[in-house]
Each structure stands twice: as C-alpha cells, then as structure tokens.
Design an enzyme around this catalytic site. Structure first.
Site, short mmCIF file in Angstrom:
data_model
loop_
_atom_site.label_atom_id
_atom_site.label_comp_id
_atom_site.label_asym_id
_atom_site.label_seq_id
_atom_site.Cartn_x
_atom_site.Cartn_y
_atom_site.Cartn_z
N SER A 1 0.84 -1.21 0.00
CA SER A 1 0.00 0.00 0.00
C SER A 1 0.86 1.25 0.00
O SER A 1 1.71 1.42 0.88
CB SER A 1 -0.85 0.07 1.27
OG SER A 1 -1.88 -0.85 1.22
N HIS B 1 -3.64 1.23 -4.34
CA HIS B 1 -3.13 0.12 -5.13
C HIS B 1 -3.53 0.34 -6.58
O HIS B 1 -4.71 0.47 -6.89
CB HIS B 1 -3.74 -1.21 -4.64
CG HIS B 1 -3.17 -1.71 -3.34
ND1 HIS B 1 -2.09 -2.54 -3.28
CD2 HIS B 1 -3.53 -1.48 -2.06
CE1 HIS B 1 -1.80 -2.82 -2.03
NE2 HIS B 1 -2.66 -2.19 -1.25
N HIS C 1 -5.87 -9.12 -1.51
CA HIS C 1 -5.88 -9.39 -0.08
C HIS C 1 -6.97 -10.41 0.25
O HIS C 1 -8.03 -10.42 -0.38
CB HIS C 1 -6.17 -8.11 0.70
CG HIS C 1 -5.17 -7.02 0.49
ND1 HIS C 1 -5.26 -6.11 -0.54
CD2 HIS C 1 -4.03 -6.71 1.16
CE1 HIS C 1 -4.24 -5.27 -0.47
NE2 HIS C 1 -3.47 -5.61 0.55
N TYR D 1 -8.69 -10.20 2.87
CA TYR D 1 -9.83 -9.45 3.42
C TYR D 1 -10.79 -8.94 2.34
O TYR D 1 -11.91 -8.54 2.64
CB TYR D 1 -9.38 -8.30 4.34
CG TYR D 1 -8.62 -7.17 3.66
CD1 TYR D 1 -9.26 -6.29 2.79
CD2 TYR D 1 -7.28 -6.97 3.92
CE1 TYR D 1 -8.58 -5.25 2.18
CE2 TYR D 1 -6.58 -5.94 3.32
CZ TYR D 1 -7.25 -5.08 2.45
OH TYR D 1 -6.56 -4.06 1.84
N GLU D 2 -10.37 -8.96 1.10
CA GLU D 2 -11.28 -8.58 0.00
C GLU D 2 -12.22 -9.72 -0.34
O GLU D 2 -13.08 -9.59 -1.22
CB GLU D 2 -10.47 -8.19 -1.23
CG GLU D 2 -9.66 -6.92 -1.05
CD GLU D 2 -8.74 -6.66 -2.23
OE1 GLU D 2 -9.18 -6.04 -3.20
OE2 GLU D 2 -7.57 -7.10 -2.18
N ALA E 1 2.76 -2.20 4.13
CA ALA E 1 2.56 -1.20 5.18
C ALA E 1 2.16 -1.97 6.42
O ALA E 1 1.39 -2.93 6.34
CB ALA E 1 1.45 -0.24 4.76
N MET F 1 -1.88 -6.94 7.00
CA MET F 1 -2.96 -7.78 6.47
C MET F 1 -2.57 -8.43 5.14
O MET F 1 -3.44 -8.71 4.31
CB MET F 1 -4.22 -6.93 6.26
CG MET F 1 -4.67 -6.15 7.48
SD MET F 1 -6.02 -5.05 7.05
CE MET F 1 -6.13 -4.03 8.53
N SER F 2 -1.30 -8.65 4.93
CA SER F 2 -0.89 -9.18 3.62
C SER F 2 0.36 -10.04 3.76
O SER F 2 0.67 -10.52 4.85
CB SER F 2 -0.61 -8.01 2.66
OG SER F 2 0.53 -7.29 3.08
N ASN G 1 2.19 3.44 11.03
CA ASN G 1 1.42 3.94 12.18
C ASN G 1 1.79 3.11 13.39
O ASN G 1 2.31 2.00 13.24
CB ASN G 1 -0.10 3.80 11.90
CG ASN G 1 -0.48 2.36 11.58
OD1 ASN G 1 -0.29 1.90 10.46
ND2 ASN G 1 -0.98 1.65 12.57
N HIS H 1 -6.58 4.52 7.15
CA HIS H 1 -5.87 4.18 5.91
C HIS H 1 -5.20 5.43 5.34
O HIS H 1 -4.14 5.34 4.71
CB HIS H 1 -6.85 3.56 4.90
CG HIS H 1 -6.18 2.93 3.71
ND1 HIS H 1 -5.19 1.98 3.81
CD2 HIS H 1 -6.37 3.13 2.37
CE1 HIS H 1 -4.79 1.62 2.59
NE2 HIS H 1 -5.49 2.30 1.71
N1 HPA Z 1 -2.69 -3.07 11.45
C1 HPA Z 1 -2.91 -3.89 10.40
N2 HPA Z 1 -2.57 -3.59 9.17
C2 HPA Z 1 -1.94 -2.43 8.95
C3 HPA Z 1 -1.67 -1.53 9.98
C4 HPA Z 1 -2.07 -1.87 11.31
O1 HPA Z 1 -1.86 -1.12 12.29
N3 HPA Z 1 -1.05 -0.47 9.42
C5 HPA Z 1 -0.94 -0.73 8.09
N4 HPA Z 1 -1.49 -1.92 7.80
#
Ligand code: HPA
Length: 284
Positions: free
Chosen positions: A34, A65, A87, A89-90, A117, A214-215, A238, A250
């Site tokens: 990302s 993306h 992903h 999650y999609e 990320a 998440m990837s 973050n 995001h």
């Molecule tokens: N958690 C999960 N996925 C992420 C995060 C997070 O804090 N930051 C970027 N992708």
C-alpha cells in the site's frame, strides 16, 4: 478436480505477460505494498500491464493500489513488479492472494521481494521506519496451500529461514551503505480488514510480533513452496492500536508511505544491484 490458481493457470498468465513484453526475462519479482507503488515509476523500459489484461487476475480494489504488473529493469536487474495486490480481506482465497507469485515463478523469477505497510508494535519502531522482516506469524486463519497438492509445490514447505538469511545480510549492508536506518522484526499477518483492538495488539506483542499487517504471508508461503528465495520489508506507517492511543486510518498509512517512498525506493534499487546472482553471498 481442477485447481483454480494452479501452476498451469500461472503459465497462462505468464504467457499473456510475455506476449506484451517480448523477450525480457525477469529474475526477481517485487510486490509493492500500500502506497509503495511509486517504485514502479522508477523501473526503466517499463511495460505496464493492467490486472484486467492478465488471465486469472481480478481487478484491484483497494485505494493506494494501482492494479498492474510492470516488467522492466531496476538496479541493473530484470524485474517484474506487482503494483497492487490481492488481499484475503477482500474475500479472495489465500491462493489468489499468492497467485501473482506463481506467475512471477512461471516468468522465470525465482527470487521475491515483498513489501507492505504495517502497524508498529515494538517500542523500538517509530512511524516512518523501514523494518526488514526476519520472520512472520501466520494469524490469517488460512493458508494458500490448503487443498489439492500441486506437483510444482513442496507439500510441506520448510518455513525456517523463510526470509532468506543471505538476502537479509545484503539488505543490512545495503542500508548501512546508504545511511538508511533499517530495523528488523517479526511481521504478524492478520486477516483484517478491521484494524486490531488494543488488546489484540497486546496479545501480538506477547506472541513475539514487532509489526502487524494484512498481507504478505500468503505470498511468502507460496514462494517457499516453489523454493523461491524471499526478502521482505515493512514500512511502519502507524503505531499499532493502543500503542499511542491514537486512532488508526488508511489515510495515515498512505501519508506515511508517501513520506518514506524515496528511501524505500533507494533501498530496494540498491538491494537489487547487490543481490545479482554471482555476488549473492559476497560480503561487501
Ligand atoms: N494493522 C494492520 N494492518 C496495517 C496496519 C495496522 O496497524 N497499518 C498498516 N497496515
């Protein structure tokens, strides 16, 4: 039963890509996380192929993306890059999330560089840091190899040193040489798409995770099943939930990747030039 994301399907996708790029022979595949797709703009003689033109690929749907495979040259090597990934999650099966890795392999790339990320859990990580992935925790509740076995794959791939020690050495020396601070740590891959609760982040810390995302995990598992060598870097976008008390978004993830992208790009480019085959284990 036919296997949907099979080596044969990957061969068809690779053939469609080859038709567009002619006689280029990528030796390494790169997955851009990302907000890290900017690297693809630095690829020389690039041919961009939208996901929609590749058999077996659905369209990319996540903001940040692009949704293209890019073939060209970077750091003196022939590369194939994925800008935008699939992903779990999609709603995609883990086998589809990892399908582009099969396509890289079918194109002749037996090495993989993954990026993502991630939220920082370890107190040693600051927002904007790059973290070399030393290992991962698969907490996605799925595995891309579940199902009928494919002859191309190891049935029970060894995940010791899934992130290749030689590549990790090269990444470290590359970062040192460029004056880039490169942290190291364990990436926990969760299903998402909700971010974690602060309690879940506490649990992840107890489990040994330094960062969470998440990837990546499905791609690396398939790469190992195909005996590919893997390097991975997380961009800490973050503080994970509860670490500072700030809310997650995001937008913040993309803002941080934007800020760090130039450093990320120089690290990857220099890594590529130092990881070209003959010098693979040389200490420089
Ligand atoms: N958690 C999960 N996925 C992420 C995060 C997070 O804090 N930051 C970027 N992708």
């Amino acid at each position: 039963m036919s296997i949907k994301y099979s080596a044969e399907a990957a061969g068809r996708a690779a053939a469609a890509i080859n038709e567009r790029v002619g006689s280029r022979h990528a030796t390494i595949g790169i997955v851009l996380g990302s907000g890290l797709g900017g690297l693809s703009k630095t690829i020389d003689d690039a041919v961009r192929i939208p996901f929609g033109d590749i058999p077996g690929f659905p369209d990319a749907t996540v903001v940040g993306h692009e949704g293209a495979v890019i073939v060209g040259a970077l750091g003196g090597r022939e590369v194939v890059a994925l800008s935008g990934r699939f992903h779990v999650y999609e709603g995609h099966p883990a086998a589809l999330a990892a399908f582009p890795v099969r396509v890289f392999h079918a194109l002749g790339a037996h090495e993989l560089f993954v990026s993502n990320a991630a939220g920082g859990i370890s107190p040693k990580l600051a927002v904007g840091d790059l973290m070399m992935i030393s290992d991962h925790l698969n907490l996605m509740g799925t595995n891309p190899l579940v199902g009928e076995h494919q002859d191309s794959d190891l049935r029970f791939p060894d995940m010791t040193d899934a992130y290749d020690p030689g590549f990790r050495r090269i990444l470290r020396t590359t970062a040192e040489r460029l004056g880039i601070i490169l942290r190291e740590g364990v990436y926990a891959g969760l299903l998402g798409p909700s971010y974690e609760t602060p309690s879940e982040v506490k649990m992840l810390r107890l489990l040994g995770a330094d960062a969470v995302g998440m990837s990546t995990v499905p791609e690396v598992i398939v790469a190992r099943a195909l005996r590919m060598r893997v390097a991975g870097v997380s961009c800490i976008t973050n503080a994970a939930a509860g670490v500072t008390g700030a809310a997650l978004s995001h937008a913040e993830v993309l803002e941080t990747t934007n800020r760090v992208s130039a450093t990320f790009e120089s690290l990857v480019t220099e890594f590529l030039s130092r990881s070209a085959a003959p010098q693979l284990t040389a200490v420089r």
